[in-house]
Scaffold this active site. Structure first.
Site, PDB file in Angstrom:
ATOM      1  N   ASP A  52      -0.862   2.034  -4.666  1.00  0.00           N
ATOM      2  CA  ASP A  52      -0.345   1.710  -5.662  1.00  0.00           C
ATOM      3  C   ASP A  52      -0.520   3.500  -6.177  1.00  0.00           C
ATOM      4  OD1 ASP A  52      -1.810  -0.336  -5.707  1.00  0.00           O
ATOM      5  OD2 ASP A  52      -3.107  -0.568  -7.382  1.00  0.00           O
ATOM      6  N   HIS A 197      -4.217   4.168  -2.682  1.00  0.00           N
ATOM      7  CA  HIS A 197      -3.435   4.622  -3.471  1.00  0.00           C
ATOM      8  C   HIS A 197      -1.823   5.509  -2.765  1.00  0.00           C
ATOM      9  CE1 HIS A 197      -6.359   3.027  -5.998  1.00  0.00           C
ATOM     10  NE2 HIS A 197      -5.516   3.373  -7.004  1.00  0.00           N
TER      11      HIS A 197
HETATM   12 ZN   LIG Z   1      -2.385   2.083 -10.716  1.00  0.00          ZN
END
Ligand SMILES: [Zn+2]
Length: 236
Positions: A52, A197
């Protein structure tokens, strides 16, 4: 009396600590109702790695290198604003055979937004990716995993599946490569969607962890697929 007090205090500390451990167990298998996917029911040992918030000027590249070295494809839920700034990286993600997902244009929480506002956020990010790589995003991950009926409706209208996760590496908290690796290896089962992430402010150990955990997961017989491929494997 003092001894009793310290005994009670020690008990309380222990309770707090164990509560902390429980709440940090990165594993939830809820919300897979055909509209919102946090995991996908299948017995084929297929799993999806997801990243992400990117693209990030250096971390995305590091992660792409590890995925390439291991011959593994993943899904990148990019933020439209970042995609606009780093179109070369968007192309590189797409050229690597990875899926590009939608993480809204500027990472706002969608839960309290109107359907129109949500559509605008989704379409903004969609346009950034389309302009950069000529691809249309088809899976939406709402920032922080927070969604509402309006999010589901807007996503459906625009032809998106809403995707959460079932294993949370909590890599954004600058955890060590070992903690990230353990969070995955101790919890992963067939159909899991793993949250990582590629954009973290400050130190990131995600790429390092991936170089440990991907070979081990392969050894255990897991196959890595994109989120859309995983959803298409849903055993009803
Ligand atoms: Zn996010």
């Amino acid at each position: 009396m003092r001894r009793l007090l310290s005994f009670i205090l020690a008990g309380l500390i222990l309770l707090t600590l164990s509560a902390g451990v429980c709440s940090s167990v990165p594993f939830t298998r809820t919300d897979s109702d055909g509209e919102v996917f946090s995991w996908v029911n299948n017995d084929k040992k297929m799993i999806a790695l997801t990243f992400d918030d990117g693209p990030h000027p250096s971390y995305t590249e590091e992660i792409l290198d590890v995925l390439r070295e291991n011959g593994v494809r993943a899904t990148f839920f990019v933020i439209g604003e970042n995609a606009e700034k780093r179109t070369e990286l968007i192309k590189e993600i797409a050229d690597g055979g990875h899926e590009i997902g939608n993480h809204t244009f500027d990472h706002v929480t969608l839960r309290n937004k109107t359907e129109d506002e949500i559509e605008e956020e989704i379409l903004g990010a969609e346009k950034s990716v389309l302009d950069a790589a000529g691809l249309r995003t088809r899976v939406l991950r709402p920032p922080e995993g927070k969604y509402s009926e309006n999010v589901v409706k807007a996503a459906e209208k625009l032809g998106y599946s809403v995707v959460l996760w079932s294993v949370d590496t909590r890599d954004w908290a600058h955890r060590s490569a070992e903690s990230i690796t353990r969070a995955v290896l101790d919890n992963v089962t067939s159909g899991d969607i793993i949250l990582c992430h590629d954009f973290i402010s400050g130190e990131s150990h995600t790429a390092e962890a991936l170089s440990e955990l991907i070979p081990e997961l392969k050894r255990r017989g897991f196959a890595f697929v994109t989120v859309s491929e995983l959803i298409s494997q849903w055993d009803k």
